[in-house]
Design a protein around this motif. Structure first.
Motif, PDB file in Angstrom:
ATOM      1  N   UNK A  60       0.761  -1.221  -0.071  1.00  0.00           N
ATOM      2  CA  UNK A  60      -0.219  -0.098  -0.074  1.00  0.00           C
ATOM      3  C   UNK A  60       0.779   1.224  -0.011  1.00  0.00           C
ATOM      4  N   UNK A  61       1.827   1.412   0.871  1.00  0.00           N
ATOM      5  CA  UNK A  61       2.644   2.359   1.126  1.00  0.00           C
ATOM      6  C   UNK A  61       3.338   2.613  -0.377  1.00  0.00           C
ATOM      7  N   UNK A  62       4.102   1.412  -1.028  1.00  0.00           N
ATOM      8  CA  UNK A  62       4.714   1.656  -2.357  1.00  0.00           C
ATOM      9  C   UNK A  62       3.737   2.100  -3.370  1.00  0.00           C
ATOM     10  N   UNK A  63       2.400   1.604  -3.484  1.00  0.00           N
ATOM     11  CA  UNK A  63       1.664   2.279  -4.378  1.00  0.00           C
ATOM     12  C   UNK A  63       1.168   3.706  -4.385  1.00  0.00           C
ATOM     13  N   UNK A  64       1.113   4.016  -3.159  1.00  0.00           N
ATOM     14  CA  UNK A  64       0.964   5.456  -2.579  1.00  0.00           C
ATOM     15  C   UNK A  64       2.054   6.163  -3.268  1.00  0.00           C
ATOM     16  N   UNK A  65       3.206   5.747  -2.674  1.00  0.00           N
ATOM     17  CA  UNK A  65       4.346   6.541  -3.191  1.00  0.00           C
ATOM     18  C   UNK A  65       4.489   6.731  -4.841  1.00  0.00           C
ATOM     19  N   UNK A  66       4.176   5.581  -5.613  1.00  0.00           N
ATOM     20  CA  UNK A  66       4.384   5.530  -6.600  1.00  0.00           C
ATOM     21  C   UNK A  66       3.342   6.874  -7.573  1.00  0.00           C
ATOM     22  N   UNK A  67       2.027   6.539  -6.812  1.00  0.00           N
ATOM     23  CA  UNK A  67       1.058   7.547  -7.389  1.00  0.00           C
ATOM     24  C   UNK A  67       1.320   9.213  -7.233  1.00  0.00           C
ATOM     25  N   UNK A  68       1.859   9.267  -6.063  1.00  0.00           N
ATOM     26  CA  UNK A  68       2.268  10.665  -5.730  1.00  0.00           C
ATOM     27  C   UNK A  68       3.669  10.966  -6.561  1.00  0.00           C
ATOM     28  N   UNK A  69       4.698  10.157  -6.890  1.00  0.00           N
ATOM     29  CA  UNK A  69       5.534  10.469  -7.903  1.00  0.00           C
ATOM     30  C   UNK A  69       5.190  10.433  -9.088  1.00  0.00           C
ATOM     31  N   UNK A  70       4.091   9.825  -9.919  1.00  0.00           N
ATOM     32  CA  UNK A  70       3.561   9.965 -11.042  1.00  0.00           C
ATOM     33  C   UNK A  70       2.938  11.322 -11.171  1.00  0.00           C
ATOM     34  N   UNK A  71       2.251  11.690 -10.025  1.00  0.00           N
ATOM     35  CA  UNK A  71       1.592  13.209 -10.002  1.00  0.00           C
ATOM     36  C   UNK A  71       2.547  14.223 -10.138  1.00  0.00           C
ATOM     37  N   UNK A  72       3.515  14.081  -9.390  1.00  0.00           N
ATOM     38  CA  UNK A  72       4.618  15.083  -9.526  1.00  0.00           C
ATOM     39  C   UNK A  72       5.335  15.278 -10.678  1.00  0.00           C
ATOM     40  N   UNK A  73       5.381  14.389 -11.677  1.00  0.00           N
ATOM     41  CA  UNK A  73       6.055  14.044 -12.609  1.00  0.00           C
ATOM     42  C   UNK A  73       5.066  14.691 -13.695  1.00  0.00           C
ATOM     43  N   UNK A  74       3.883  14.400 -13.727  1.00  0.00           N
ATOM     44  CA  UNK A  74       2.734  14.945 -14.510  1.00  0.00           C
ATOM     45  C   UNK A  74       2.741  16.232 -14.256  1.00  0.00           C
ATOM     46  N   UNK A  75       2.730  16.924 -13.003  1.00  0.00           N
ATOM     47  CA  UNK A  75       2.648  18.430 -12.478  1.00  0.00           C
ATOM     48  C   UNK A  75       3.782  19.269 -13.362  1.00  0.00           C
ATOM     49  N   UNK A  76       4.877  18.623 -13.328  1.00  0.00           N
ATOM     50  CA  UNK A  76       6.394  19.276 -13.917  1.00  0.00           C
ATOM     51  C   UNK A  76       6.053  19.436 -15.359  1.00  0.00           C
ATOM     52  N   UNK A  77       5.513  18.197 -16.130  1.00  0.00           N
ATOM     53  CA  UNK A  77       5.523  18.343 -17.206  1.00  0.00           C
ATOM     54  C   UNK A  77       4.468  19.490 -17.847  1.00  0.00           C
ATOM     55  N   UNK A  78       3.468  19.385 -17.128  1.00  0.00           N
ATOM     56  CA  UNK A  78       2.243  20.426 -17.382  1.00  0.00           C
ATOM     57  C   UNK A  78       2.885  21.711 -17.266  1.00  0.00           C
ATOM     58  N   UNK A  79       3.834  22.044 -16.265  1.00  0.00           N
ATOM     59  CA  UNK A  79       4.293  23.391 -15.834  1.00  0.00           C
ATOM     60  C   UNK A  79       5.378  23.709 -17.093  1.00  0.00           C
ATOM     61  N   UNK A  80       6.212  22.705 -17.720  1.00  0.00           N
ATOM     62  CA  UNK A  80       6.985  22.899 -18.542  1.00  0.00           C
ATOM     63  C   UNK A  80       6.253  23.411 -19.810  1.00  0.00           C
ATOM     64  N   UNK A  81       5.177  22.604 -19.909  1.00  0.00           N
ATOM     65  CA  UNK A  81       4.186  22.975 -21.287  1.00  0.00           C
ATOM     66  C   UNK A  81       3.412  24.407 -21.286  1.00  0.00           C
ATOM     67  N   UNK A  82       3.365  24.572 -20.373  1.00  0.00           N
ATOM     68  CA  UNK A  82       2.671  26.185 -19.647  1.00  0.00           C
ATOM     69  C   UNK A  82       3.946  27.240 -20.255  1.00  0.00           C
ATOM     70  N   UNK A  83       5.102  26.966 -19.674  1.00  0.00           N
ATOM     71  CA  UNK A  83       6.153  28.015 -19.683  1.00  0.00           C
ATOM     72  C   UNK A  83       6.381  28.174 -21.378  1.00  0.00           C
ATOM     73  N   UNK A  84       6.478  26.916 -22.036  1.00  0.00           N
ATOM     74  CA  UNK A  84       6.714  26.618 -23.485  1.00  0.00           C
ATOM     75  C   UNK A  84       5.854  27.701 -24.263  1.00  0.00           C
ATOM     76  N   UNK A  85       4.393  27.424 -23.659  1.00  0.00           N
ATOM     77  CA  UNK A  85       3.304  28.081 -24.290  1.00  0.00           C
ATOM     78  C   UNK A  85       3.394  29.653 -24.138  1.00  0.00           C
TER      79      UNK A  85
END
Length: 157
Positions: A60-85
């Motif tokens: 359970x802790x591993x899955x929650x950690x992976x979900x948090x990591x995926x959300x952080x990566x997605x957030x950073x990707x969206x932020x970079x897209x916004x700055x490029x735009x």
């Protein structure tokens, strides 16, 4: 005196005329009877089980950690897209202002070549045109649709 001893043992440090020293921990006596002994062993086992991490808890802790990591990566990707735009929007605005200034310069250059007096002279001398008099001008009411269809010649008065 009794109160002073309680306060003395309550404090973590012993005050004196030298550097403060920690009070050594006193031994605590545990009073148990035979019935309480079994109950406390159960509690101890339950506490030990609660402190250990079993497989579902780790998963359970591993899955929650992976979900948090995926959300952080997605957030950073969206932020970079916004700055490029934003950067591309700023570039496009710069290009628009450049094109508008070029357009204004060309419009001024074109208008500077048009000489109204020269056109009037050419029309009257070479082409034989004359300026219209007031009785030659026909007025009409504009239509509601914004344009007029002419089916024939304009009548003379």
């Amino acid at each position: 005196m009794n109160r002073v001893r309680r306060e003395y043992y309550r404090d973590e440090y012993v005050s004196g005329n030298t550097v403060r020293q920690t009070v050594p921990e006193r031994e605590r006596r545990v009073y148990t009877d035979s019935r309480n002994m079994r109950h406390s062993k159960r509690e101890i086992r339950a506490r030990e089980r609660a402190l250990t991490m079993n497989a579902p808890h780790v998963i359970f802790l591993a899955v929650v950690s992976l979900v948090c990591l995926a959300m952080c990566v997605a957030y950073l990707h969206i932020q970079s897209d916004i700055s490029k735009t934003r950067t591309s929007i700023a570039d496009l605005k710069t290009q628009i202002s450049t094109v508008q200034s070029q357009n204004d310069a060309l419009n001024y250059a074109i208008n500077s070549y048009v000489d109204v007096d020269n056109i009037y002279k050419l029309a009257t001398t070479k082409l034989g045109m004359r300026q219209a008099t007031d009785n030659q001008i026909s007025y009409y009411k504009p239509s509601e649709s914004g344009y007029t269809i002419q089916y024939g010649d304009i009548p003379d008065k």
